[in-house]
Enzyme design. Sequence first.
Site, PDB file in Angstrom:
ATOM      1  N   ARG A 131     -13.397  -8.828   2.351  1.00  0.00           N
ATOM      2  CA  ARG A 131     -12.256  -8.687   1.971  1.00  0.00           C
ATOM      3  C   ARG A 131     -11.269  -9.808   2.189  1.00  0.00           C
ATOM      4  NH1 ARG A 131     -10.048  -3.308   1.775  1.00  0.00           N
ATOM      5  NH2 ARG A 131      -7.993  -4.511   0.896  1.00  0.00           N
TER       6      ARG A 131
ATOM      7  N   HIS B 131      -7.603   0.919  -6.137  1.00  0.00           N
ATOM      8  CA  HIS B 131      -7.591  -0.141  -5.025  1.00  0.00           C
ATOM      9  C   HIS B 131      -8.540  -1.505  -5.626  1.00  0.00           C
ATOM     10  CE1 HIS B 131      -7.731  -1.447  -0.913  1.00  0.00           C
ATOM     11  NE2 HIS B 131      -8.657  -0.873  -0.432  1.00  0.00           N
TER      12      HIS B 131
ATOM     13  N   GLN C  14     -10.001  -4.005  -3.076  1.00  0.00           N
ATOM     14  CA  GLN C  14     -11.421  -3.421  -2.832  1.00  0.00           C
ATOM     15  C   GLN C  14     -12.485  -3.927  -3.662  1.00  0.00           C
ATOM     16  OE1 GLN C  14     -12.202  -1.734   0.411  1.00  0.00           O
ATOM     17  NE2 GLN C  14     -14.303  -2.637  -0.458  1.00  0.00           N
TER      18      GLN C  14
ATOM     19  N   CYS D  20     -16.564   1.420   1.043  1.00  0.00           N
ATOM     20  CA  CYS D  20     -15.402   0.702   1.412  1.00  0.00           C
ATOM     21  C   CYS D  20     -14.911   0.799   2.856  1.00  0.00           C
ATOM     22  CB  CYS D  20     -14.249   0.985   0.569  1.00  0.00           C
ATOM     23  SG  CYS D  20     -13.808   2.729   0.527  1.00  0.00           S
TER      24      CYS D  20
ATOM     25  N   ARG E 186       0.896  -1.171  -0.079  1.00  0.00           N
ATOM     26  CA  ARG E 186      -0.086  -0.047   0.170  1.00  0.00           C
ATOM     27  C   ARG E 186       0.889   1.325   0.129  1.00  0.00           C
ATOM     28  NH1 ARG E 186      -5.173   1.385   3.769  1.00  0.00           N
ATOM     29  NH2 ARG E 186      -6.021   0.094   2.185  1.00  0.00           N
TER      30      ARG E 186
ATOM     31  N   ASP F 156     -17.806   6.891  -0.818  1.00  0.00           N
ATOM     32  CA  ASP F 156     -16.299   6.860  -0.082  1.00  0.00           C
ATOM     33  C   ASP F 156     -16.157   8.203   0.448  1.00  0.00           C
ATOM     34  OD1 ASP F 156     -13.894   5.693   0.994  1.00  0.00           O
ATOM     35  OD2 ASP F 156     -12.967   6.068  -1.020  1.00  0.00           O
TER      36      ASP F 156
END
Length: 329
Positions: free
Chosen positions: A292, A130, A133, A264, A103, A224
């Site tokens: 996830r 992402h 996700q 998310c 990340r 988000d």
Amino acid sequence: MKHFLDIADWSSADLWDMLNIARVLKEQYKTKGANKPLLKGKALGMIFQKPSLRTRVSFEMAMQHVGGHALYLSPQEIGLGKRESIADVARVLGSYVHIIMARTFEHEHVLELAQWSPVPVINGLTDYNHPCQAMADMLTIYEEFGRLEGLHLAYVGDSNNVATSLMMAAAQFGMQMTIGSPPGYQPKEEVIEKAFRLSRGRLSVGVTSDPVAAVQNADVVYTDTWTSMGQEEEAERRRQVFPPYQVNAELLKHAAPHAIVMHCLPAHRGEEITDEVADGPQSRLFPQAENRLHAQKGILVYLLEDAGQLTKKSRQRFEKIVQVIRGQE
Ligand code: CP
Ligand code: NVA
């Protein structure tokens, strides 16, 4: 060897295989309380340049469930590109572990890690996208509707990394997408074009600054944070711009009556989403977060399949993997 850096890098058949492996592993875990140790002896090195709850813990637990091990490497420890060059980190870490997850802020840093790594690299979020996700989100939507093709996904808010991966996923899985974002925060033309090309002309992406128009008859309403990690100094300005894009009960009235709401997480309750919606009957925020764990098992097993007991033969792969997962049940 292939990396998992962008939903656009894979064929939709591969992505379906990953999702289906995730579904089989999820069912096995839920019904038997455990998975087969498919990745026994395998280790995942996790490089984090930004904070995380979901990505860190779900990857760690995913590896544990399939008999492997995960190592958390904090920003201070690695000093990616500062204490040591990205190329050197990739080569050294890749000589200790079987797979790397990273990340980072800059997307180029994940690309550079992948360029030098002797083992597969998974993108655990960059400023650009992402993809893990989006895979968990596709699993969640599939579980809800029993299909992905033809569904209408409306994304309301900042056209950020999460929105970018959702657009690529919509293209790959045959969904329609509408984005409701204020001017200046809409997706870049090149991202829309990339998604359109990926869908071979099937994807229709509507971009509008009207949040009500965006969610009209949507099956899924997604939002988000207005301020992503790394944009903290813009937070005040963004708080002035985004309130009309809040996902609240009023906005939700314009979506299809069966619509589900997704985010998310982490959520900034009272900003991009109200408590009423986040905790309401249409919310799927927590099954989505749980997925996830399951979706990433599918990605890990798929990427490491040739490192273990699984065979590599193209379309027979999925059947073989499922056979190995189910084993002697
Ligand atoms: N959704 C998500 O990636 O959460 P974390 O930042 O907590 O990992
Ligand atoms: N867009 C958010 C997602 C967090 C999972 C961010 O980048 O901070």
